[in-house]
Design a protein around this motif. Structure first.
Motif, PDB file in Angstrom:
ATOM      1  N   THR A 325      13.231 113.156  76.403  1.00  0.00           N
ATOM      2  CA  THR A 325      12.609 114.067  77.366  1.00  0.00           C
ATOM      3  C   THR A 325      11.275 114.597  76.841  1.00  0.00           C
ATOM      4  N   GLN A 326      10.914 114.219  75.631  1.00  0.00           N
ATOM      5  CA  GLN A 326       9.648 114.670  75.055  1.00  0.00           C
ATOM      6  C   GLN A 326       8.485 114.008  75.787  1.00  0.00           C
ATOM      7  N   TRP A 327       7.503 114.795  76.126  1.00  0.00           N
ATOM      8  CA  TRP A 327       6.396 114.342  76.972  1.00  0.00           C
ATOM      9  C   TRP A 327       5.622 113.192  76.335  1.00  0.00           C
ATOM     10  N   VAL A 328       5.255 113.345  75.068  1.00  0.00           N
ATOM     11  CA  VAL A 328       4.451 112.328  74.404  1.00  0.00           C
ATOM     12  C   VAL A 328       5.255 111.051  74.207  1.00  0.00           C
ATOM     13  N   LYS A 329       6.475 111.187  73.710  1.00  0.00           N
ATOM     14  CA  LYS A 329       7.296 109.993  73.464  1.00  0.00           C
ATOM     15  C   LYS A 329       7.629 109.282  74.766  1.00  0.00           C
ATOM     16  N   TYR A 330       7.828 110.045  75.843  1.00  0.00           N
ATOM     17  CA  TYR A 330       8.106 109.435  77.141  1.00  0.00           C
ATOM     18  C   TYR A 330       6.982 108.488  77.553  1.00  0.00           C
ATOM     19  N   HIS A 331       5.741 108.932  77.369  1.00  0.00           N
ATOM     20  CA  HIS A 331       4.618 108.073  77.752  1.00  0.00           C
ATOM     21  C   HIS A 331       4.493 106.868  76.831  1.00  0.00           C
ATOM     22  N   GLN A 332       4.905 107.003  75.591  1.00  0.00           N
ATOM     23  CA  GLN A 332       4.926 105.839  74.702  1.00  0.00           C
ATOM     24  C   GLN A 332       5.951 104.816  75.179  1.00  0.00           C
ATOM     25  N   VAL A 333       7.123 105.285  75.586  1.00  0.00           N
ATOM     26  CA  VAL A 333       8.160 104.384  76.101  1.00  0.00           C
ATOM     27  C   VAL A 333       7.715 103.757  77.411  1.00  0.00           C
ATOM     28  N   LYS A 334       7.114 104.546  78.279  1.00  0.00           N
ATOM     29  CA  LYS A 334       6.649 104.016  79.566  1.00  0.00           C
ATOM     30  C   LYS A 334       5.576 102.954  79.360  1.00  0.00           C
ATOM     31  N   GLU A 335       4.669 103.197  78.428  1.00  0.00           N
ATOM     32  CA  GLU A 335       3.637 102.201  78.128  1.00  0.00           C
ATOM     33  C   GLU A 335       4.261 100.898  77.643  1.00  0.00           C
ATOM     34  N   ASP A 336       5.254 101.002  76.763  1.00  0.00           N
ATOM     35  CA  ASP A 336       5.912  99.801  76.247  1.00  0.00           C
ATOM     36  C   ASP A 336       6.601  99.038  77.365  1.00  0.00           C
ATOM     37  N   VAL A 337       7.272  99.752  78.275  1.00  0.00           N
ATOM     38  CA  VAL A 337       7.960  99.099  79.395  1.00  0.00           C
ATOM     39  C   VAL A 337       6.964  98.383  80.296  1.00  0.00           C
ATOM     40  N   MET A 338       5.853  99.008  80.606  1.00  0.00           N
ATOM     41  CA  MET A 338       4.876  98.394  81.505  1.00  0.00           C
ATOM     42  C   MET A 338       4.214  97.176  80.861  1.00  0.00           C
TER      43      MET A 338
END
Length: 380
Positions: A325-338
């Motif tokens: 749920t961490q904001w920064v880590k979430y965007h890292q995971v989203k970037e990897d998925v995309m």
């Protein structure tokens, strides 16, 4: 009190040295000062050893209490000593009221005891809200509410005791407060609304200090820094303090993203119509990739399906949740998925779609009129 305190000490002294009787009040003052100094030194030594010994034991209440009342009790020794000196001076011709020493002793004792209790409340609040490994931390918002309530009770009791000691009728004050409370309630209705709003926040606990909150009804979003009886201070994401009256929270909806269990990834990905035959395999591979991804929570809803026929693309939906749920880590995971989705699409020889239009022209039998038509369209 002066005679009861000094007579057992001075009588043997005057019996041994009769000449000191002519300087009785000076001797009495010296004895009081010496006793105050001895008692202070002894009190510091005893309490210091007790605190050192109690700090080695598991229970903490006795240690916290002793640390809190140590300074007020030390001052109380000096207040009593000063009051005795004033009584000695007043009985020997100095311009000091006889009742002043007794009043100082009485009021000083009440104020110092109240101060000691307030120090104990503050010390206990700090102790139980400070994170320490191996100890369960008390909720900071709850501890703050309880501490404020206890401080209010101590302040009211101390004030009533002081008034009673000053000869003021407490029953009359309480009766006046009951009658005047109605007028005060009308005059301070906004203040009372904020007070009870803060009380509801403490009881319902929709958020606590440190939570990120936002309201869809008002432009309120940020991290809660302090919950007071009248105002709640919120630090916005551009680091500005936002002060919100507590009554506001009784009339608006409040979101608390700090308590969410997951963060959502929700995207539509479009591929060309020319790659329609490859869409099924692309969608299956993206779904398998998400199910195997270490940062995707597969216990939550996971949807990867062809979703719509767009104007210039075949769109499939990617709907899933991350573990973090961490904001920064979430965007890292989203970037990897995309990026992985892009790799899957390219690995099948397909491409992302971009907005295009196909124009069909009627009435043209050959290629000859085309240049003129293009020129006409361009001129328009």
């Amino acid at each position: 009190m002066l005679e009861q305190f000094l007579e057992p000490l001075l009588t043997p002294l005057f019996n041994r040295w009769p000449g000191l009787v002519d300087y009785s009040w000076q001797v009495a003052a010296t004895v009081v000062v010496a006793l105050v100094w001895i008692l202070t030194v002894g009190f510091n030594w005893i309490t210091g050893r007790l605190i050192k010994r109690l700090s080695k034991k598991a229970p903490v209440w006795d240690e916290l209490f002793l640390k809190s009342i140590r300074t007020p009790l030390r001052l109380l020794i000096w207040v009593i000593g000063l009051s005795l000196l004033l009584e000695i001076f007043s009985r020997n011709g100095l311009p000091v009221s006889t009742e002043f020493g007794a009043g100082l002793r009485r009021f000083g004792a009440i104020l110092l005891v109240a101060w000691g209790v307030l120090r104990f409340i503050t010390t206990a609040e700090t102790y139980f809200t400070t994170p320490v490994k191996g100890r369960r931390q008390v909720d900071r918002t709850t501890a703050d509410a309880v501490a404020k309530l206890l401080r209010l009770v101590v302040a009211v009791l101390a004030g009533l005791t002081l008034l009673q000691s000053a000869g003021v009728s407490i029953s009359g004050i309480l009766a006046f407060g009951g009658i005047g409370g109605i007028a005060v309630g009308f005059a301070a209705k906004d203040l009372l609304a904020n007070f009870f709003g803060g009380l509801m926040v403490y009881m319902d606990r929709p958020f606590r200090v440190g939570d990120w909150i936002r309201s869809p009804d008002k432009d309120i979003e940020g991290t809660v820094e302090h919950i007071g009886w009248r105002l709640t201070r919120i630090r916005t994401f551009d680091q500005r303090p936002l002060y919100v009256p507590n009554a506001t929270f009784a009339n608006i909806s409040v979101e608390n993203p700090s308590r969410m269990r997951n963060r959502r990834i929700y995207e539509h990905v479009g591929v060309r119509y020319d790659d329609a035959a490859k869409v099924k395999q692309i969608v299956d591979d993206v779904r398998s990739m998400l199910q195997a991804h270490p940062e995707i929570d597969t216990r939550q809803t996971l949807i990867v399906h062809l979703n719509r026929f767009g104007p210039s693309s075949l769109d499939f939906m990617v709907y899933t949740f991350t573990k973090t749920t961490q904001w920064v880590k979430y965007h890292q995971v989203k970037e990897d998925v995309m990026l992985r989705i892009a790799d899957i699409i390219f690995s099948h020889g397909a491409e992302f779609a971009f907005p295009t239009q196909t124009v069909h022209l009627e009435g043209l039998e050959g290629p000859e009129p085309a240049p003129a038509l293009v020129s006409s369209v361009s001129s328009q």
